[in-house]
Structures are given as structure tokens and as C-alpha cells.
Write an enzyme that holds these catalytic residues in place. Structure first.
Site, PDB file in Angstrom:
ATOM      1  N   SER A 192     -14.620 -11.928   7.432  1.00 65.08           N
ATOM      2  CA  SER A 192     -13.562 -12.313   6.514  1.00 65.08           C
ATOM      3  C   SER A 192     -13.602 -13.812   6.239  1.00 65.08           C
ATOM      4  O   SER A 192     -14.605 -14.310   5.735  1.00 65.08           O
ATOM      5  CB  SER A 192     -12.213 -11.846   7.060  1.00 65.08           C
ATOM      6  OG  SER A 192     -11.266 -11.714   6.039  1.00 65.08           O
ATOM      7  N   ASP A 298     -12.973  -1.520   1.004  1.00 62.00           N
ATOM      8  CA  ASP A 298     -12.258  -2.731   1.401  1.00 62.00           C
ATOM      9  C   ASP A 298     -11.318  -3.131   0.267  1.00 62.00           C
ATOM     10  O   ASP A 298     -11.767  -3.533  -0.816  1.00 62.00           O
ATOM     11  CB  ASP A 298     -13.249  -3.855   1.692  1.00 62.00           C
ATOM     12  CG  ASP A 298     -12.609  -5.048   2.392  1.00 62.00           C
ATOM     13  OD1 ASP A 298     -11.386  -5.248   2.226  1.00 62.00           O
ATOM     14  OD2 ASP A 298     -13.329  -5.786   3.103  1.00 62.00           O
ATOM     15  N   HIS A 326     -11.484  -3.064   5.575  1.00 70.11           N
ATOM     16  CA  HIS A 326     -11.771  -4.437   5.996  1.00 70.11           C
ATOM     17  C   HIS A 326     -12.024  -4.456   7.497  1.00 70.11           C
ATOM     18  O   HIS A 326     -11.152  -4.829   8.294  1.00 70.11           O
ATOM     19  CB  HIS A 326     -10.577  -5.319   5.622  1.00 70.11           C
ATOM     20  CG  HIS A 326     -10.862  -6.774   5.590  1.00 70.11           C
ATOM     21  ND1 HIS A 326     -11.789  -7.346   4.747  1.00 70.11           N
ATOM     22  CD2 HIS A 326     -10.323  -7.811   6.300  1.00 70.11           C
ATOM     23  CE1 HIS A 326     -11.804  -8.643   4.935  1.00 70.11           C
ATOM     24  NE2 HIS A 326     -10.941  -8.959   5.876  1.00 70.11           N
TER      25      HIS A 326
END
Length: 623
Positions: A192, A298, A326
Site C-alpha cells: 500500500s 482491490d 487490498h
């Protein structure tokens, strides 16, 4: 910003001296054959912290900013080792991994626990593992600028220090020299926001960075905060700044003001602020090999982030695509992930020719728990097919209270605020691999409106449940251990399994476009009522197979308050079906010539919505 056609790109193999063994002249205890093995004591590892000087001073105190670097490295005698590096803004505020681990220090301020398993597993195998606090977070000075130059160049400075090109000190001010134990070869890994920094550092072309492993990474700050001119949520970058900063407010007030004005929520325009955070034009500068991981579902970091970055790279590369959201692969394919990452780092950081470069570069989850390998992505043979949407016209009015579940369910029902198109039941499997788009010929009675498109698979089958916050997994009560432990830092993590449900439909891809940004994302051109416009709505990259007997659907609406915060104008849209079409990247010979309008003309009454970007999204940003 651009019109994209995605084409397969053949894996570039550039080997040779770039992966020569770092200690070829001497026998290395941790290398046996083509693998590193655990021979060093994790409990006896050297743990230390240094502060690396960066080339910036964005807190304007007249002193170069410094990033804090916490190090765990094996006691190897005279053998210098490569480094696995994580750079994150989240070590002090939000934690890393499924169990939200934070950095922990002993009473003397020495690092006692690094988040995640990397140090537990790799330090005994002859790697140093370092964790960098992004500028303005944790114990670093300076101010984070949310994926801007400060974040990138601060992390890059740590690599320069490992290669003797930057200065660092210990807490007492004495000089710290990395070249005594580091051989200069660095691999970055992160998920991320951490992965975005990883991509950013790779795009500088810094010498010494040999490989990067970005998991669920962005490749454009604009595309994270905007959907083709449509605002995702107000003050997003300011929110992220305030979430992670560890500095006094007065120290970083100027940086925060720059973020506020530069991001320009009022217009949604792509500008110099966003160009600084756009990595795609710099893909040619990447010299490190790249191992990308992304979830095909995601909903936080959308799939075009990996797809457009992947297709722009010209280095050795590998790609994993899961059906999850995610997620870190440690939480959806743990055994295979640790084994593969170990071999990847051994190859690119230790110079061990273990054959991973000759394996298929793409591994994809085609259905829950079923993985297949292929030579490229998009899939070999993917080609663009134009699908007609019929004849006549349809008219609908913006309904900001219409959410995706209602817009996608029961496509034959009359739903105010949306129109739907359906294929006939498919006679054979239809694989769609790449980036779809829909082009609509419309009249709009307002200067602009948001346009939202969704591709939907109608058919009952088991699917990964990616609804936030679990993103496709269930966490169990059992644990498994990956490496060695100490009393302060154990290597054991709770096991996870896929969260699979049987559902009668699934959204495969989404797309958004602000109509006033149809010409360029750099400026707005208002629509003129009564005039016809052809507007392209690019959708998100996908690789899904719609099974025989299922129906492929396309839904269109205006405001989508689930994934964006549009300026709702209450517009009425009149659509010319014969001048509109869907473009699909189809694999093989499966044919789909047209979709039929699923419901008769619907007139709705415009409503005024009090929705903001939903809390689900705000909580999931970038973690």
C-alpha cells in the site's frame, strides 16, 4: 489524461553481472547450493538505529531532514550482506500487516521489534532488514508530503547511505558507516503506502536498488485521489498527512498548506502537484527488477495502478494477481509466498541462480484457491472487441442515493438513476483480460455530471468475498511461525483462509469520468445543454472469466457516492444507444457482438443527497 490500449509485453530478461554473487571470492556460511539457509542467530542479531541525512529541509528549520532507520542484521564477521528494506509512514500510527504490528523499542531506545516476518525469516539467512520511518513520521524529522519528493528522496537517502553516498549518525551524534557490513545491494518491499514509496524510489533509478516488491501499490497519486476528474473524497491527502505525522503542527504547517492548495479539490484538475506524484512517465528510469502483487478486486488501490505500471516497465518482472481485495500475499497464499519471495531475493540480492527467472512471470488466481501461470499479462491473445449497445435512446436522472448493490442487482427491474444492458446467456466461457472502456453519446442538461460504469457477471457461483474490512480473508485462532523469535519479536502469525461465498452476481470492473474533464484532465470544458458529446469512460483493469450460461451486464449511472464524492448536479442524461459502445479486451474466439438494454426508459426525480465518501473508504485508505 490519456487513452490507453493495453498490449501484452514480453518479459525482458537482463541478467549477467547484475546478479553475480556478492561474496563470490569467499565461502559464505549462509549459502548452500542455490539457496540461503538459516545459520545466524536471530536472538543474537545486531539491533541499532541511525538517522540518515536527506537532501531536503521541508520543515524549514535550516537543518537537513533526517530519516530514522532501524536495523536488524546478522553477526557475520567479515561477510557483508544485502539489505531488505521497508519504508513506511505507518510504523508509529497504524501498524503493518493483518495484526497491525508497530515498531517497539527497549528502554534504551533500541529497536526490539520490527513489524512483519521479514527480519525473523531473512536475518538468519544472511540478510539485514531495515525499516525506514518516512520523513515526518515515527522518529524522523522533516514533514511527510504524501508520496511527494520528501517521502521518495528520504527513502532513497537510506539506499545512498547503504552504498556510502550519504551520511548518517547514531543517536549520540557519532557517525554511522553502513559499508562496513552492507554490500550495497538493496531490495525494497512493502504494501500500500509503503509500496507506493517503493515504486517511487525505483523510479529514481538509484544505484544499489536491485529489486522491488510493491504489494497493492499506487502508481499515480492523482488516480488514487481522483477518478478521471471525479473527487474520491475531500481533503484526502490532508487526511493522510494528519493520520501519520509525528511532528508538531507548527513544524509542518507550510507543508500541509502546500498539500491543501496543491491537491486542488475545487477543480479536480491534474496539475504540477499531481505530476510530482505520477510515477508512470518515469517507468523507463526503473533499473531494479520488479515483483508486483495486486488484488483483482482491490477497491482501495484500483487495478489500473498495477496495470499501467506493469505495461510501462522494461525490466525483469513478475506478477501475482489474486481474487482478493487490498491484501498482502502473506495472508492469502502464505506458504507459496514465503517460498517465492525467498527465491526472488536470493536471486537478485545474493546472486544465486535458482531458476526463478526462467519460470512463467505471471501467476493468477482464476477462481477461489485456483492459480494458473501464464507468460504475459494481459493474457496472450487478448484483443479489443467493440460491443454495440443497441438502438434508440434512453434517458435517466442523477440519483445520488443509488449505491452499487442496488444498481447492479436485478438488472431487469426499473431502477431510478441507472440503465442496464445485458448479453444473452453465454454459450461459452468469455475471458476478459486488460482494460475495458465504455463510450457513450449523450446530451446533458447541466455543465457537467459524473458518469459511472460497471461490468457485472450475472450467474451463481462461489466467489471471494472482498467486502471491507476483511478484503477476502477470515482470520483464524491458530498460528504458524515463519523464522526465529525473541521474547520481544515472535515470528508467529495468525493463520487465514479465503472468505468464499456463493453469490448470484459480481461487479468485475468499475469506471468513472467527470464529463467536464472529457477533453483533458488538466482543465474543464463545460457541456452545452442540447449538444451531443461522445464521452469515454475508462474502466479498471481486470482479468476475469464469465462462465458459459452466465450473463454479462453493463450498468450506467451518474453519481457514485460509494467510491467517489462527486459534485452532484441533478443532471438529466439522454443517451443515443447507436452512438455508444463497450470495448472489451477479449481472449480467444468467444464472440460478443452486442448487449441489449435491459429495462425500458426510466424517468426519475432528482434528489439531494447528504452522502459523503463513506467511512468504509476513509478507514481503508492506503493501509
Amino acid at each position: 489524461m490519456r487513452r490507453f490500449l493495453v498490449h501484452p509485453i514480453v518479459l525482458v530478461t537482463v541478467m549477467g553481472a547484475a546478479v553475480a554473487p556478492a561474496n563470490a571470492a569467499t565461502a559464505v556460511p549462509h549459502i548452500r547450493g542455490t539457496s540461503t539457509v538459516p545459520v545466524y542467530s536471530y536472538a543474537d542479531a545486531i539491533r541499532e538505529s541511525v538517522w540518515v541525512k536527506t537532501p531536503l529541509d521541508n520543515d524549514h528549520d535550516g537543518v537537513p531532514d533526517k530519516v530514522a532507520v532501524d536495523i536488524v542484521r546478522p553477526r557475520t564477521g567479515n561477510v557483508r550482506v544485502p539489505v531488505i528494506m521497508q519504508a513506511s509512514p505507518y510504523y508509529g500510527c497504524c501498524g503493518r500487516g493483518n495484526e497491525k504490528e508497530l515498531k517497539e523499542y527497549d528502554a534504551a531506545g533500541t529497536i526490539a521489534k520490527l513489524p512483519l516476518f521479514y527480519d525473523n525469516y531473512f536475518v538468519p539467512r544472511g540478510y539485514a532488514v531495515i525499516a525506514v520511518d518516512i520523513a515526518g513520521t515515527g522518529r524522523s524529522t522533516g514533514c511527510t508530503d504524501t508520496d511527494g519528493r520528501e517521502d521518495t528522496l528520504g527513502a532513497k537517502a537510506a539506499i545512498d547511505w547503504l552504498n556510502g553516498r550519504a551520511e548518517a549518525t547514531y543517536a549520540d551524534g557519532s557517525p554511522a558507516v553502513a559499508t562496513r557490513w552492507s554490500n550495497g545491494r538493496v531490495g525494497m518491499v512493502g504494501k500500500s503506502a509503503d509500496a507506493t514509496v517503493t515504486n517511487g524510489v525505483a523510479a529514481t533509478g538509484v544505484d544499489g536498488l536491485k529489486t522491488v516488491v510493491p504489494i497493492a501499490a499506487t502508481s499515480s497519486g492523482y488516480d488514487y485521489a481522483r477518478r478521471n476528474g471525479v473527487l474520491v473524497a475531500p481533503n484526502m491527502n490532508e487526511y493522510l498527512f494528519n493520520l501519520v505525522t509525528s511532528r508538531p503542527a507548527e513544524a509542518c504547517a507550510r507543508t500541509l498548506e502546500h498539500i491543501d492548495t496543491g491537491s486542488d479539490d475545487a477543480t479536480g484538475n491534474y496539475n504540477a502537484f499531481w505530476a510530482e506524484r505520477d510515477l508512470r512517465p518515469h517507468a523507463s528510469k526503473v533499473r531494479a527488477s520488479v515483483f508486483l502483487v495486486h488484488g483483482l478486486n482491490d477497491g482501495n488501490v484500483m487495478t489500473n495502478h498495477f496495470a499501467l505500471w506493469w505495461n510501462a516497465l522494461r525490466v525483469p518482472r513478475k506478477l501475482w494477481l489474486s481474487q482478493g481485495g487490498h491484501l498482502d500475499p502473506f495472508d492469502f497464499r502464505r506458504d507459496e509466498w514465503v517460498r517465492t519471495l525467498h527465491r526472488w531475493f536470493d536471486f537478485y540480492l545474493q546472486g544465486l541462480r535458482n531458476g526463478i527467472d526462467r519460470e512463467p512471470p505471471v501467476s493468477m488466481e482464476t477462481s477461489p484457491g485456483t492459480w494458473t501461470d501464464q507468460p504475459t499479462w494481459p493474457a496472450p491473445g487478448a484483443h479489443q472487441v467493440r460491443v454495440r449497445l443497441g438502438d434508440g435512446e434512453r434517458t435517466w436522472v442523477d440519483d445520488p442515493d443509488l449505491w452499487a448493490d442496488a444498481a447492479a442487482a436485478d438488472p431487469n427491474a426499473q431502477v431510478a438513476g441507472r440503465i442496464a444492458f445485458l448479453s444473452a446467456p453465454l454459450t461459452r466461457d468469455l475471458r476478459i483480460s486488460g482494460i475495458p472502456a465504455v463510450t457513450v453519446r449523450v446530451q446533458v442538461d447541466k455543465p457537467t455530471t459524473a458518469l459511472t460504469a460497471r461490468l457485472v457477471d450475472y450467474g451463481t457461483t462461489p466467489r471471494v468475498n472482498t467486502v471491507w474490512p476483511n478484503e477476502g480473508i477470515r482470520t483464524l485462532d491458530t498460528e504458524s511461525c515463519w523464522g526465529e523469535s525473541t521474547a520481544a519479536d515472535d515470528a508467529c502469525y495468525r493463520d487465514t483462509v479465503a472468505d468464499v461465498v456463493t453469490s448470484d452476481h459480481a461487479i468485475l470492473s468499475r469506471g468513472w469520468q467527470d464529463a467536464a474533464h472529457r477533453v483533458s484532465l488538466r482543465f474543464r470544458v463545460p457541456l452545452q445543454p442540447g449538444r451531443w458529446y461522445s464521452i469515454r469512460v475508462p474502466m479498471q483493469a481486470m482479468d476475469q472469466t464469465v462462465r458459459a450460461g452466465h450473463v454479462l451486464g453493463l450498468t450506467l449511472q451518474q453519481s457514485d457516492f460509494e467510491y467517489t464524492t462527486p459534485t452532484t448536479t441533478g443532471a438529466t442524461v439522454r443517451m443515443d444507444l447507436s452512438g455508444s459502445h463497450l470495448t472489451l479486451p477479449v481472449v480467444g474466439s468467444a464472440r460478443l457482438s452486442h448487449l441489449a438494454a435491459a429495462a425500458p426508459r426510466v424517468e426519475a426525480t432528482a434528489t439531494t443527497s447528504g452522502h459523503k465518501a463513506i467511512e468504509r473508504q476513509r478507514k481503508s485508505w492506503m493501509y
